[in-house]
Write a protein that holds these residues in place. Structure first.
Motif, PDB file in Angstrom:
ATOM      1  N   ILE A  20       0.846  -1.206   0.000  1.00  0.00           N
ATOM      2  CA  ILE A  20       0.000   0.000   0.000  1.00  0.00           C
ATOM      3  C   ILE A  20       0.876   1.248   0.000  1.00  0.00           C
ATOM      4  N   LEU A  21       1.941   1.240   0.793  1.00  0.00           N
ATOM      5  CA  LEU A  21       2.853   2.385   0.811  1.00  0.00           C
ATOM      6  C   LEU A  21       3.522   2.598  -0.547  1.00  0.00           C
ATOM      7  N   TRP A  23       2.132   2.476  -3.319  1.00  0.00           N
ATOM      8  CA  TRP A  23       1.217   3.272  -4.146  1.00  0.00           C
ATOM      9  C   TRP A  23       1.057   4.688  -3.624  1.00  0.00           C
ATOM     10  N   THR A  24       1.524   4.952  -2.398  1.00  0.00           N
ATOM     11  CA  THR A  24       1.257   6.254  -1.799  1.00  0.00           C
ATOM     12  C   THR A  24       2.544   6.998  -1.433  1.00  0.00           C
ATOM     13  N   LEU A  25       3.189   6.611  -0.357  1.00  0.00           N
ATOM     14  CA  LEU A  25       4.293   7.407   0.195  1.00  0.00           C
ATOM     15  C   LEU A  25       5.685   6.986  -0.272  1.00  0.00           C
ATOM     16  N   PRO A  27       6.960   5.173  -3.343  1.00  0.00           N
ATOM     17  CA  PRO A  27       6.595   4.529  -4.597  1.00  0.00           C
ATOM     18  C   PRO A  27       7.445   3.331  -5.014  1.00  0.00           C
ATOM     19  N   SER A  31       7.482  -0.833  -2.820  1.00  0.00           N
ATOM     20  CA  SER A  31       7.121  -1.973  -3.664  1.00  0.00           C
ATOM     21  C   SER A  31       8.178  -3.071  -3.603  1.00  0.00           C
ATOM     22  N   VAL A  68       3.302  -1.830  -9.193  1.00  0.00           N
ATOM     23  CA  VAL A  68       4.044  -0.556  -9.178  1.00  0.00           C
ATOM     24  C   VAL A  68       5.375  -0.713  -9.904  1.00  0.00           C
TER      25      VAL A  68
END
Length: 95
Positions: A20-21, A23-25, A27, A31, A68
């Motif tokens: 999840i991170l 996709w957000t904080l 990138p 991943s 990602v």
């Protein structure tokens, strides 16, 4: 009926959180962590012989992480192809 208590794999939770991170904080770094921890979690769960759960979380982290990474590679390839095409066009027709 005493059902054995199954614990959730910590690596599976880490994989999902970093997926999840990713996709957000964080990138790209998030991943990579998600993919590594996801594979480690799935192996740990398989070897635990039913005492650990969390395979779904590990798979979700893997999917998020690989998406990602794949999108990043495709974006970089598109950028290089675009600018490479511009440079080629300028050298061929720029006289």
């Amino acid at each position: 009926m005493n059902a054995p208590i199954r614990q959730t794999s910590s690596l599976a939770v880490i994989s999902l959180v970093f997926g999840i991170l990713g996709w957000t904080l964080l990138p790209f770094l998030g991943s990579l962590v998600a993919v590594v921890c996801g594979h480690m979690a799935r192996g740990e769960i398989r070897r635990s012989q039913g005492t650990l759960e969390g395979d779904g979380m590990a798979v979700a982290g893997l999917v998020l992480g690989y998406l990602v990474i794949g999108l990043t590679v495709l974006t970089l390839a598109a950028i290089f192809l675009f600018f490479g095409g511009l440079i080629w066009f300028a050298t061929v027709f720029g006289h």
